[in-house]
Design an enzyme around this catalytic site. Structure first.
Site, PDB file in Angstrom:
ATOM      1  N   SER A  84      46.259  35.017  57.504  1.00  0.00           N
ATOM      2  CA  SER A  84      45.317  34.509  56.507  1.00  0.00           C
ATOM      3  C   SER A  84      45.421  33.005  56.338  1.00  0.00           C
ATOM      4  CB  SER A  84      45.571  35.188  55.158  1.00  0.00           C
ATOM      5  OG  SER A  84      46.881  34.895  54.703  1.00  0.00           O
ATOM      6  N   GLU A 128      37.095  37.139  59.523  1.00  0.00           N
ATOM      7  CA  GLU A 128      37.145  35.697  59.732  1.00  0.00           C
ATOM      8  C   GLU A 128      37.873  35.439  61.053  1.00  0.00           C
ATOM      9  OE1 GLU A 128      38.094  31.882  56.833  1.00  0.00           O
ATOM     10  OE2 GLU A 128      39.546  33.517  56.913  1.00  0.00           O
ATOM     11  N   ASN A 184      40.574  31.423  52.355  1.00  0.00           N
ATOM     12  CA  ASN A 184      41.699  31.149  51.457  1.00  0.00           C
ATOM     13  C   ASN A 184      41.850  29.672  51.129  1.00  0.00           C
ATOM     14  OD1 ASN A 184      42.481  33.791  51.017  1.00  0.00           O
ATOM     15  ND2 ASN A 184      43.675  33.869  52.900  1.00  0.00           N
ATOM     16  N   HIS A 240      41.164  37.537  61.090  1.00  0.00           N
ATOM     17  CA  HIS A 240      41.611  37.694  59.708  1.00  0.00           C
ATOM     18  C   HIS A 240      40.764  38.755  59.018  1.00  0.00           C
ATOM     19  CE1 HIS A 240      41.928  35.795  55.432  1.00  0.00           C
ATOM     20  NE2 HIS A 240      42.693  36.865  55.555  1.00  0.00           N
TER      21      HIS A 240
END
Length: 719
Positions: free
Chosen positions: A410, A443, A481, A431
């Site tokens: 992540s 992702e 993130n 991800h």
């Protein structure tokens, strides 16, 4: 356009706008002219309408919903000739008959379809309602209850169900055109009066049904206005004569088309398609790169994430080897997979046969060597750079040379992980978002050496396993993130300054987020963030303690660490930011102990508290994240704003009727966004995330709409 031919007294009209036969102006005009010709031709005894190629029609041309006024004839103008024809008109449906396509079919007297055909009214998903009689004609065919279900959900109905409901009169297995011709001939001479839907009455379902449905729809589609407008239109079919109901439908349709929600949902519709078109800095793109075949896959790690990823693969028919170093953990992971499959069967999302087929292609092992022959491996161990590099070094030696190595990280740098191998071109980030089997976002993260072929493979895999794949470049925390960090950081600062966690969450949920920031933290587990922060600080040579207030001159808030050190880990421990009564329970209750902890924390650091409005909560959290989004665009981590919006819609549940954070900024006017961010930067100089993006500053001077940002970014690569 629409093609016309007379085949032995049968007028065969072909909707010709492949691949989906969208009902553009040319198609509507052609259909109207063809129906006139069939009506005037005395040799014609019946009429068959079908679509060219594999589809009947996927509906209206959505591009006509924009600023330019749609040209006449409307669908209703063209199809009224079918409705009023004394000659039987048959819709021969292959592929899809969706939206306006289904409305065309409902103007016909009969409908037949292939076993694989699908019908439905998906308009609600782009913020509108069926505007060519769908809300008035469907209830006259299948009743109010089933019409409400179909129209407010926008779901596709398969042939067998469509036959049971009465939408289809017959399912045919041979050539749809020939079957249509034979069916039309078989009904010649039968009075079509009883088949004309406008002449039918809708059974009164009663006002209580609609009151109940309004409550259900408000709860299920929280914040969306289109489903409620659909209900109003369907209710009009029950309460008003046909022509008056059609007028009401048109009025409601026009109100929706001009609404901000429709604009946002239609932007999202196109954004998802635009984000699928990727390009690497080298110039290689989705049009030029071909994916490698993925016939077998491996997953390393049988925890919650690894088990979920394995489930995505096996339910998509990909034989998968699930590897875990500990037999007990491996068995636990398999039980998780089996439990999720049973749950899907119970919810009728799949059949028992499909579940058995999925589990039959799952193999398990405690030995990495068993991945020697798979085409692609997804590593899903916890977020530790050294461990991931160790695993990739082993995989590089074990796997065949063409195998693609993916990491479900992540935040960790893809290039650093790739350095552990001699196949840097075949290392890529994939991800997934928790829970992996449910969340749609994937992702995909490329490094400086990741090849176009590798990118094409993981993007194609994402679609194959029913995800929405978005390509991003490697950087700390990538896009999702990285933007989440200032968003969550501002939430903590707001709590320090006077808002309660519960007020912050309420403001976000009132805006349209499915869950507030602090409830999300509890769901994920506060200890997860705690470990990630510790690991990230360690990589930077920083030691974090509960007393840390500044890191390299930047303000931080470690209230979450204080809660973790008190044993408050979230749902898993029964208490986090909220109290859940006992571990695993989901009902969140505000907890006075948390408020006392916050008070104690603020007294310790002499933080003065004040009343904070919901507007300030939203502005600070959203603008901090939006500013970071512009920095991501500025750095070329993604190539277009649509990528960011799709990531937030499918990764964090940003409401589609708000169009994503970058679209939202566009609607706020960038000069206003930039001004507010500058003000926050002045007021909070120790928060680096308030340093205004150079790209945002440049765009705020131009007043360009979001559709033009990409061209400006490309023409100003050095900002």
């Amino acid at each position: 356009m629409a093609n016309y031919r007379n085949k032995g007294g049968v007028a065969v009209i072909e909707l010709n706008n492949p691949p989906v036969n969208a009902l553009s102006f040319e198609v509507r005009s052609g259909l109207m002219n063809a129906l006139k010709r069939a009506h005037d031709d005395k040799d014609v005894k019946c009429i068959v309408i079908h679509g060219k190629g594999k589809n009947f029609s996927a509906g209206a041309d959505i591009k006509e919903f924009g600023g330019t006024k749609q040209q006449k004839p409307w669908i209703t103008d063209a199809c009224r000739l079918a409705d009023e024809s004394s000659k039987p008109v048959v819709a021969a449906i292959a592929g899809t008959a969706l939206g306006g396509g289904l409305e065309v079919a409902l103007f016909c007297h009969y409908r037949i379809g292939t076993p694989s055909c699908r019908v439905g009214f998906p308009e609600v998903q782009i913020g509108v309602l069926p505007g060519a009689g769908g809300t008035q004609r469907l209830p006259r065919l299948i009743g109010v209850k089933h019409s409400i279900d179909m129209i407010t959900s926008g779901r596709h109905v398969m042939a067998e169900e469509a036959l049971k409901l009465g939408i289809l009169d017959k399912i045919v297995t041979d050539d749809i055109i020939e079957e249509g011709i034979q069916f039309a001939k078989s009904v010649v001479g039968i009075d079509v009066g009883g088949r004309i839907l406008r002449n039918r009455k809708v059974e009164d379902a009663g006002s209580k049904v609609f009151d109940d449905e309004i409550s259900r729809v408000k709860k299920k589609y929280k914040g969306y206005i289109a489903p409620l407008f659909c209900l109003k239109a369907i209710q009009a079919s029950m309460q008003l004569p046909y022509d008056a109901g059609m007028e009401q439908e048109l009025k409601l349709f026009q109100q929706l088309v001009s609404s901000g929600q429709a604009k946002a949902q239609q932007y999202t519709f196109f954004a998802e398609r635009i984000s699928a078109r990727w390009q690497l800095p080298s110039g290689a793109n989705s049009q030029t790169a071909s994916p490698l075949p993925v016939k077998t896959a491996g997953v390393i790690g049988a925890g919650t994430m690894g088990a979920g990823i394995a489930l995505c693969l096996i339910t998509s028919g990909i034989p998968t080897v699930l590897v875990e170093q500990d037999q007990k953990f491996l068995e636990k992971g398999v039980k998780t997979v089996e439990g999720d499959l049973r749950g899907s069967v119970a919810l009728k999302k799949m059949t028992a046969e499909q579940a058995n087929k999925a589990i039959s292609v799952l193999k398990t092992s405690v030995n990495l060597e068993d991945l020697h022959d798979v085409d692609l491996v997804i590593e899903a161990v916890y977020e530790n750079l050294a461990l991931k590099k160790e695993i990739f070094a082993k995989l590089d030696k074990i796997c065949k040379s063409k195998t693609i190595l993916c990491t479900n990280t992540s935040s960790l740098d893809i290039d650093t992980i790739a350095e552990a191998t001699k196949r840097r071109d075949k290392v890529v980030g994939t991800h997934f978002f928790a829970p992996a089997y449910i969340m749609k976002l994937q992702e995909n993260v490329y490094g400086k050496d990741t090849s176009a072929e590798t990118v094409a493979t993981v993007m194609a895999l994402g679609k194959r396993i029913r995800k929405v794949p978005v390509l991003v470049g490697t950087c700390d925390s990538f896009v999702a993130n990285r933007m989440l960090h200032p968003y969550a950081t501002e939430a903590l600062f707001l709590v320090e300054e006077g808002a309660s966690p519960y007020e912050v969450d309420q403001a976000l949920e009132d805006f349209g987020m499915p869950m507030g920031m602090f409830r999300v933290s509890d769901l994920s587990g506060l200890d997860i963030g705690y470990k990630v922060r510790k690991e990230a600080a360690k990589r930077r040579g920083i030691e974090l303690t509960s007393d840390t207030r500044f890191v390299n001159g930047e303000r931080v808030c470690l209230l979450a660490n204080v809660l973790v050190e008190k044993g408050r880990l979230g749902i898993k421990s029964g208490k986090g930011w909220y109290n859940y009564g006992s571990p695993g329970k989901r009902e969140a209750t505000p907890d006075p102990e948390v408020l006392d902890t916050i008070e104690e924390y603020c007294r310790k650091y002499d933080i003065k508290k004040r009343k904070i409005s919901s507007q300030e909560i939203l502005e600070r959290m959203q603008l901090a994240m939006i500013n970071e989004g512009f920095k991501i665009l500025e750095e070329g981590i993604v190539s277009k704003p649509e990528d960011i919006d799709i990531i937030w819609i499918y990764g964090f549940g940003w409401p589609k009727y708000m169009g994503g954070p970058m679209f939202y900024a566009n609607e706020m006017k960038l000069k206003n966004v930039y001004r507010k961010i500058r003000d926050f930067h002045q007021n909070y100089p120790f928060s680096i995330h308030w340093t205004p993006s150079k790209l945002l500053a440049r765009l705020s001077e131009t007043d360009l709409p979001i559709s033009k940002w990409t061209s400006l970014i490309n023409s100003n690569s050095k900002l």
